[in-house]
Enzyme design. Structure first.
Site, mmCIF file in Angstrom:
data_model
loop_
_atom_site.group_PDB
_atom_site.id
_atom_site.type_symbol
_atom_site.label_atom_id
_atom_site.label_comp_id
_atom_site.label_asym_id
_atom_site.label_seq_id
_atom_site.Cartn_x
_atom_site.Cartn_y
_atom_site.Cartn_z
ATOM 1 N N HIS A 1 89.273 2.622 -60.212
ATOM 2 C CA HIS A 1 87.877 2.775 -59.804
ATOM 3 C C HIS A 1 87.615 1.809 -58.664
ATOM 4 C CE1 HIS A 1 83.609 3.876 -60.408
ATOM 5 N NE2 HIS A 1 83.401 2.643 -59.948
ATOM 6 N N CYS A 2 87.208 2.340 -57.519
ATOM 7 C CA CYS A 2 87.022 1.531 -56.321
ATOM 8 C C CYS A 2 85.543 1.242 -56.101
ATOM 9 C CB CYS A 2 87.602 2.251 -55.102
ATOM 10 S SG CYS A 2 87.411 1.322 -53.564
ATOM 11 N N PRO A 3 85.133 -0.035 -56.103
ATOM 12 C CA PRO A 3 83.717 -0.342 -55.844
ATOM 13 C C PRO A 3 83.313 -0.072 -54.404
ATOM 14 C CG PRO A 3 85.017 -2.368 -56.018
ATOM 15 C CD PRO A 3 85.925 -1.239 -56.394
ATOM 16 N N ASN B 1 82.307 3.393 -54.624
ATOM 17 C CA ASN B 1 81.496 3.628 -55.815
ATOM 18 C C ASN B 1 81.955 4.884 -56.545
ATOM 19 O OD1 ASN B 1 79.464 2.995 -57.651
ATOM 20 N ND2 ASN B 1 77.980 4.324 -56.643
ATOM 21 N N ASN B 2 83.266 5.058 -56.620
ATOM 22 C CA ASN B 2 83.840 6.230 -57.260
ATOM 23 C C ASN B 2 85.282 5.909 -57.617
ATOM 24 O OD1 ASN B 2 84.055 8.851 -58.235
ATOM 25 N ND2 ASN B 2 83.042 9.745 -56.451
#
Length: 353
Positions: free
Chosen positions: A69-71, A74-75
């Site tokens: 999950h990549c901040p 945001n997905n």
């Protein structure tokens, strides 16, 4: 050229953000009912986890071929947006390298006209250079400071994002994800721990870097397959990885140790009241912290010197089956006398890890 870099970077960035990784349909089950025994069941999505899929706490869905999950976007990075995300990681450093070159040449040419070498000293004139025609933007002290700051940002982005790109390419060329690389490492640890003599072969590695590369990058931009069924190498089972995950899950239950909370813990990331060492050695991870009240029971599955990770033992009927997992300070708990799973003395049954 800078505009081209900007357009391509933003296109892949927003593609990774809005296209998304692709989610396992709610209520999904395999076509053959007997295959359910090889899969894990997700209570949140009320469906079985398809091969290579994992449940994301942030997205609250089972993600197909989840990498992480990549901040930034945001997905999640997964099946559908893995290529766009990797291209973003490639283009951003290239654009920053181009910008760095422009900043360096700008500062060099401007300072070259302002430095005068005397017999005993070097004088620098930072006032705007007198030229004909005059420059569009006068290069004074403020412009020099801004250019130097921008150069630092460009070089920092090149190094940080470039390293992420190298990591992503390593897993893509072996047709793995970051999570699957971790599962493979745990498989080796499990086999070595129990000395079973097994040999775990990662099933999705096609044996060729080019074939693995084409699993993610295609001319159409649409990845191969449907995200649920995956081609496997010769000699491997379609559910080889999921079977290994089930073995690791059972092994985790065996290795877990029951602890009882002796101090309250609010669940903050860096607790000040739990000691200096606990404060400065907080785990560098996005995994949550779980608040504890005195008397709570926790099943610990792994730990560091001053922190532990585990699951709080809850009444499933009263709490609706919700699981609370996360990190907590080791100082707040003490080991129970009997093991959580077998109710036998821990020292006599557990191997020293």
């Amino acid at each position: 050229m800078l505009l081209n870099w900007t357009v391509m970077i933003l296109y892949n960035y927003f593609s990774a953000m809005f296209v998304g990784p692709g989610y396992v349909p709610l209520g999904w089950t395999p076509e053959k009912s007997q295959d359910c025994m090889y899969l894990q069941y997700c209570k949140v999505c009320q469906s079985y986890k398809a091969p290579r899929s994992h449940h994301c706490r942030k997205c609250n869905r089972c993600v197909m071929k989840m990498d992480h999950h990549c901040p930034w976007i945001n997905n999640c990075c997964g099946y559908q947006n893995h290529a766009s995300f990797t291209l973003f990681l490639l283009l951003a450093p290239l654009g920053c390298i181009h910008a760095s070159f422009i900043f360096v040449m700008t500062m060099y040419t401007q300072l070259y006209n302002r430095i005068s070498f005397g017999w005993s000293s070097v004088k620098i004139d930072m006032s705007a250079a007198k030229r004909d025609p005059r420059p569009i933007i006068p290069f004074g002290l403020s412009a020099f400071a801004a250019s130097l700051f921008a150069l630092g940002l460009a070089l920092g982005t090149t190094i940080a994002v470039g390293m992420l790109f190298i990591i992503q390419m390593k897993v893509i060329l072996t047709n793995k994800t970051s999570i699957e690389s971790w599962i493979e490492e745990k498989a080796k640890d499990r086999i070595q721990y129990y000395q079973t003599g097994e040999t775990f072969i990662f099933p999705y590695d096609m044996g060729s870097k080019w074939k693995n590369f084409k699993q993610v990058f295609t001319w159409s931009g649409i990845p191969e397959g449907d995200g649920l069924d995956w081609p496997v190498r010769d000699g491997c089972h379609q559910y080889s990885l999921t079977i290994e995950q089930l073995k690791q899950k059972a092994d985790k239950r065996v290795r877990s140790v029951r602890y009882r909370a002796v101090e309250d813990y609010s669940g903050v990331c860096c607790p000040v009241t739990k000691g200096v060492k606990t404060f400065f050695t907080t785990p560098c991870t996005e995994e949550p912290r779980i608040p504890l009240s005195k008397g709570d029971l926790i099943l610990a599955t792994r730990g560091l010197k001053h922190w532990m990770y585990g699951e709080k033992i809850l009444d499933s009927a009263a709490d609706g089956g919700i699981r609370e997992r996360g990190w907590f300070p080791r100082k707040c708990v003490e080991k129970c006398q009997y093991d959580s799973e077998t109710d036998q003395p821990v020292d006599g049954e557990k191997k020293k890890r």
